[in-house]
Design an enzyme around this catalytic site. Structure first.
Site, PDB file in Angstrom:
ATOM      1  N   ARG A  62       0.686  -1.220   0.044  1.00  0.00           N
ATOM      2  CA  ARG A  62       0.161  -0.039  -0.132  1.00  0.00           C
ATOM      3  C   ARG A  62       0.878   1.325  -0.071  1.00  0.00           C
ATOM      4  O   ARG A  62       0.590   2.185  -0.668  1.00  0.00           O
ATOM      5  CB  ARG A  62      -0.852  -0.017   1.238  1.00  0.00           C
ATOM      6  CG  ARG A  62      -2.198  -0.922   1.174  1.00  0.00           C
ATOM      7  CD  ARG A  62      -2.848  -1.244   0.020  1.00  0.00           C
ATOM      8  NE  ARG A  62      -3.925  -2.190   0.095  1.00  0.00           N
ATOM      9  CZ  ARG A  62      -3.455  -3.522  -0.095  1.00  0.00           C
ATOM     10  NH1 ARG A  62      -2.269  -3.703  -0.385  1.00  0.00           N
ATOM     11  NH2 ARG A  62      -4.426  -4.265   0.101  1.00  0.00           N
ATOM     12  N   SER A 115      15.239  15.593  -0.630  1.00  0.00           N
ATOM     13  CA  SER A 115      16.426  14.634  -0.360  1.00  0.00           C
ATOM     14  C   SER A 115      15.716  13.435   0.492  1.00  0.00           C
ATOM     15  O   SER A 115      14.925  13.563   1.225  1.00  0.00           O
ATOM     16  CB  SER A 115      17.261  15.202   0.310  1.00  0.00           C
ATOM     17  OG  SER A 115      18.524  14.565   0.857  1.00  0.00           O
ATOM     18  N   GLU A 122       2.034   1.679  -3.399  1.00  0.00           N
ATOM     19  CA  GLU A 122       0.933   2.123  -4.270  1.00  0.00           C
ATOM     20  C   GLU A 122       0.693   3.439  -4.288  1.00  0.00           C
ATOM     21  O   GLU A 122       0.411   4.261  -5.423  1.00  0.00           O
ATOM     22  CB  GLU A 122      -0.466   1.157  -3.939  1.00  0.00           C
ATOM     23  CG  GLU A 122      -1.506   1.423  -5.146  1.00  0.00           C
ATOM     24  CD  GLU A 122      -2.756   0.565  -4.719  1.00  0.00           C
ATOM     25  OE1 GLU A 122      -2.769  -0.394  -5.025  1.00  0.00           O
ATOM     26  OE2 GLU A 122      -3.683   1.315  -3.888  1.00  0.00           O
TER      27      GLU A 122
END
Lengths: 185, 185, 185, 185, 185, 185, 185, 185, 185, 185
Positions: B117, B143, B120
């Site tokens: 997840r 960064s 995703e």
């Protein structure tokens, strides 16, 4: 370029935006929607309703009686035309196949340095996030669906900072007393 | 299991933590360090200094004169022993090869649902983040080194939420007036 | 060919350069910019400002009132045309998606022998570089963003040598006292 | 961890180095060899001659009449022993299979952030290097065999910099007058 | 088909060759060049000089005052046209990007049975070749740049045989006394 | 074999089950839990609570005062021993790393024919399921977390049939009025 | 290291060879067999007959009544023992599974520079070889089974050269008059 | 977008459906066919007979004497035309190659979140399904050919649920008494 | 070697077979089972019943009261022991996980030349087989479950031939009148 | 769709076949060639001679004086035209590059269920075939070049069966007395 994988309505939207000289933030404000979500519309990763789609085109300066929208194609600089209706349908998820397909422009692992750094955060801290979710919430996940996110610029004396907030609902794995399969029939 | 790829000093630390029944949060508090960072120590993704390494072992209830630390090996349940000194060296990045190797437990794409997840979120919103960084900051990156992060639990009437904050310094690509190669010699 | 993945403005620039018979070095000199950086503009891997973009087209012999720029398309030898404005927008990162996408022509591992040898240097010496960075600087990275690079030809009695200099700022991992997350809000 | 793929004589060398508290630089100085090359010996990526191998062990503080060398195994902290002769044979490329196998610890693309940044330099500037080699030298490559390299720390008021120099002989593709196949017989 | 990845000038050359009914061997003889090398020109894997490029087109029967060269496109049988100049520029490495990109039609592992058998020779005998190179020459490689090769048909009573000769210069890894980095500056 | 990737407590559970001659169905009945969920415990893909873990071991015929549980190791047939407590901790997700890692035994695409057929259902019908979810529910997903599933045997005159039911909660993508990021702080 | 994938009888053979200080060439001469083929025996890529296997062990200095052969294991330097009979069975293809498995130590694409250069020859010239085989022989392949090969050192005033000869029988695709399937029954 | 891989007759069908404003469910009802199967026709994953194909076009509102069917192409919004006959032939599997090619739009692992969740069900529960099939039916598979499936919406007080039923014939591996190879001749 | 992935009971069986000097054919005859199927038992790809498993061990010369079966381990030549019962359980699919896992030793694409040629038959003729199945049978597959196969040696004056027969039941895709989902409940 | 990768002459042939309503079997009969081989011509996997190519077009009903052959393009239904001569040249291997490229439409592993089942036969029985070839023939392969194959429909009371016969010449690895490299010169 992975942006070449964008649906044509997205390319048109990005082209309109470029001509308008508006920022995503200004557009989001105009249509009264969250900034990342508004940006995601331009990359085919969110679905608008009809009125938001109309507002978005309005905000981009496209007149409603302007039925044909021209933009310059990136791959060869030629002029292309999409109907306003076609773009609207793309935005509301009634274009190709009648639904939004998410994830189509993502490559793994990403090669663009901006995308890679986001990814590297997971490479390095992914397991720590999992361990903390487990410990603070139990056996489950952070939803990427019941989800909201923002990206902000924070001034800092050592240099500006990018602050991304991921905020998703915790979803616990179903307890076994919720496994009554007779309800599935 | 990808946790099998952890260096042995990490497995020992996780085992000590399990015996101590302390949470990452409590441990982080005890040693006065950030929570995600402290968690990352257990997964070999951060480097402590000598005194923090000692404090960590103290916090986990390991006596300083206890030169040998036992833990139960996951793969076969056998009892293993590491010297306290060996664990300390791992934590301060003076173990195998004399340095920390980050990323070793990450698999792409991840199969564990919690990790997936998180991933995703990038698959769907990655390009939007890039576009917003570009627009708000210019040509550069967030960064992942000059970076801090937290994971918090927010109460919400529709259910608890996981809130992860990524906060990295913006790094602009070097301007061409910084390309004086004579300085490289 | 991976050069087929170049954005169209890059193909046009490379075509103009071929017609001009100028070297990258001469062009870099003319516009007063670093050589590798100037070369990177032709491959879509660097972002110019408006005035540099204009100067570049000037240097390539394209007249400012020449609004349409023709070039011969590699894939079929046909003549194509891009507007000068379109090329400028590509160079200043206001083309497709309003930003530069880096890395799009890289394939891993590379098959072209010139690219492969550069890559092989990392295959063989990568860990040694990491070990030396660790030892000389501490826990951190050589930035590829705060970065400059050159490629020079050195005469040598045993044959000419290619000398590539990579010069990046060392970025240490954030110390934990920099992890004050309250600053992220 | 990819360092787990190191041949055992390398693990032993790294372990001896850790005990000696010497830096790669000091060791290189002691044995009078280049720094990166000396470091590469520890990662199984270079081949020493007999006398250098002996000197290296001397420099690491291992007495010549000490036929058995102990080190602590990373994977389980147990004590292991290699004969001095076995380590020497590894260093001079007479170990497993009677030759050095290079590249065994490299993973592509690399996940460790230090290694990734080195790699990203190629992702972004690889084609520019190729174009400049082509233009300055002609049709050929920078040798990774007839090659030398260094990594240095440069002080800079904006922060220390890592300067890596790649210096390889230019090798032109054979001219067709060198294709006299009768010489191959 | 991987031949679809050929640059257009190569497709045109192959088409001209088909019309001429000449063999690669006859063409190589006519232009006075090695056979494999001449063949490699047709697949974009070698770089000709100007006069060889002209001779090649002459040999293929294309008149010098014939400025436009037609050929039938494989993908749809349509007639396409390239300028003679465009083909020449491709051959001398001044086409797309101003340089030859090698390797673009290779797929790994290859699926075509002819290509696969060549590859299988390495799968089976690759390590043996490495071991013999090591033993006969020392620590180094067979150059694929300082290289020549031929393919011949040998009559044999048990059936014709394909004899491929690979003849590359041995390149030893640089001795450490060649690592004087001061020469790199 | 991918089953070799199972955590050791799972191998022990499967071994106990084999000795008991009980079916998953019988075990599920005895502990009063869903059948697929109970099976998933044996493959490390579900997390039990303490009392269920104890009941499971009871059901498998392991006496509570039997502190050491022996089983025959698949890889070499040797006898191994795990403590009852160690198995319990695995089942309740307090083993390695203090959490369950799901997905570790899955390979993609799967090679075992039983697994492959399940996968092929998605290869063939995956987009149809997506289209129907979109049409019947809107823009969102079937949760694999708020999920229950069963596998049943149906008698049929043309042969027995496997009936698998997937029953997951529909999760709509967050409406934009749920994107109030101030709640994230 | 890929040599770690060698069957144990091969590791033992290489170890015996190292002790014997004999070259592959000398061993090949002693047993009266081709050099590459003899080398391939040491890497598990060729199958000997019983008498050759015996001769090979003789050549390596292993006495026939020496039933147990010791060698030093690369991975940990420990002493291991194989029976002479076990090694013989490996060589004659009656070891594991009763047959030779070829190709097990090959990785694609190879990372070792020596192996990579051999591979690069195919990347660059593979299609040219195919085209020439097609033109000189017709529709078919160079057999990698009905095959012989050598690697030789050629003195050359510009430096020693590696000359590899691949000599395989041409196999034409079956003519359709050879497709009488009734012969298959 | 993977929907770009759809055969053109499918794109036309989806376009007709969008214009008709009919749901898959309504269309399935009209033609008297199962819902998932009807949906699969639109994605090129099922094969209709002639009369069903005709009915489908009827249901979509395409008049039978309307020999040319126009639709708006997704990739560039242009208007395209397919003959009715061409679409029919696609539906009955007499288009490209004279047969249906299934699976062409599936990517593994899938990136779209809806598809991913379906896939994750297998990642997590795949082995459990296999174990239960084995135990309830014996050594064999659930057929994906002798197969039917449905997707339904179930009201639930905690939120709507997606219920997918997979129902495939169990196929046992052939018993050895069915291996009479003489029957194959 | 991929044979290293075999379950231990298979390694033991292959070892017993080697000692017995029996061929697969002789063993198949003795136990009255098909030859390929019998061979597949040795590679863990088929499941025997109890009496066949016993007969197999009998055929291999293992006495029934011989409870412990020794074999020489390939990886290090050491002697290992499995109980007869353990081997039987492997053969009847009651070993690890209580079921057979097929496909575990297959690598794609295969590198061993014998395996590769079998695979190449599909690379070249796969689509032709599909087209012919479609044309002769309709929309469906050749079952690999309801399947039998043989491998025979045919004498031929031009050399012996390998004849492999694949004989699988044709399975048509379910007709829509078989999609009565009410039968699934 | 992978059929999209077919050379254009193949698409035209398949289109002609569709119009002719002839089966592969009827066409094979008409031209007097084997059935699978004839089918393979349509997929670009076999090479015809001139007269067979002419006969094939005759059989498909294309008149010899019909110099232009039209067919409907799958990707957009447009009408395309190829010259008869162009198709003939494709069939006889004098098209693109002057040779047949085999394997171009194969994807590994295949996703189409018909292709997958053929592949699964190898996944499951591949090693058994290898073992039997080894045992019956010795050290060598079944040739996929000196090869013939058929696919037949067998009536069976339990349902029709697909019977595929693979019949390839056994090729033994060269005996060492065939390694006389002097014959290679």
């Amino acid at each position: 370029m992975h942006l070449n994988n964008l649906p044509s309505y997205c390319t048109a939207l990005l082209s309109l935006k470029a001509e308008s000289s508006l920022s995503f933030s200004e557009i989001a404000n105009t249509i009264g929607k969250p900034e990342v979500w508004t940006t995601a519309l331009f990359f085919g990763q969110a679905k608008a309703d009809q009125s938001t789609a109309e507002s978005l085109l309005d905000a981009l300066g496209s007149k409603r009686d302007n039925k044909e929208i021209s933009y310059q194609a990136e791959e060869d600089g030629s002029s292309k035309t999409l109907s306003r209706d076609f773009i609207i349908k793309g935005l509301i998820g009634e274009g190709m196949g009648g639904m939004i397909e998410r994830g189509g422009t993502w490559e793994f692992p990403p090669k663009d340095p901006v995308l890679y750094r986001l990814y590297e955060v997971l490479v390095v801290y992914g397991w720590s996030y999992k361990a903390l979710i487990h410990e603070k919430f139990g056996d489950g996940i952070m939803s990427a669906i019941g989800f909201r996110t923002s990206l902000e610029k924070k001034k800092d004396e050592t240099g500006d900072r990018v602050v991304i907030t991921l905020d998703g609902k915790f979803l616990p794995y179903s307890q076994t007393d919720q496994w009554d399969m007779s309800l599935s029939k």
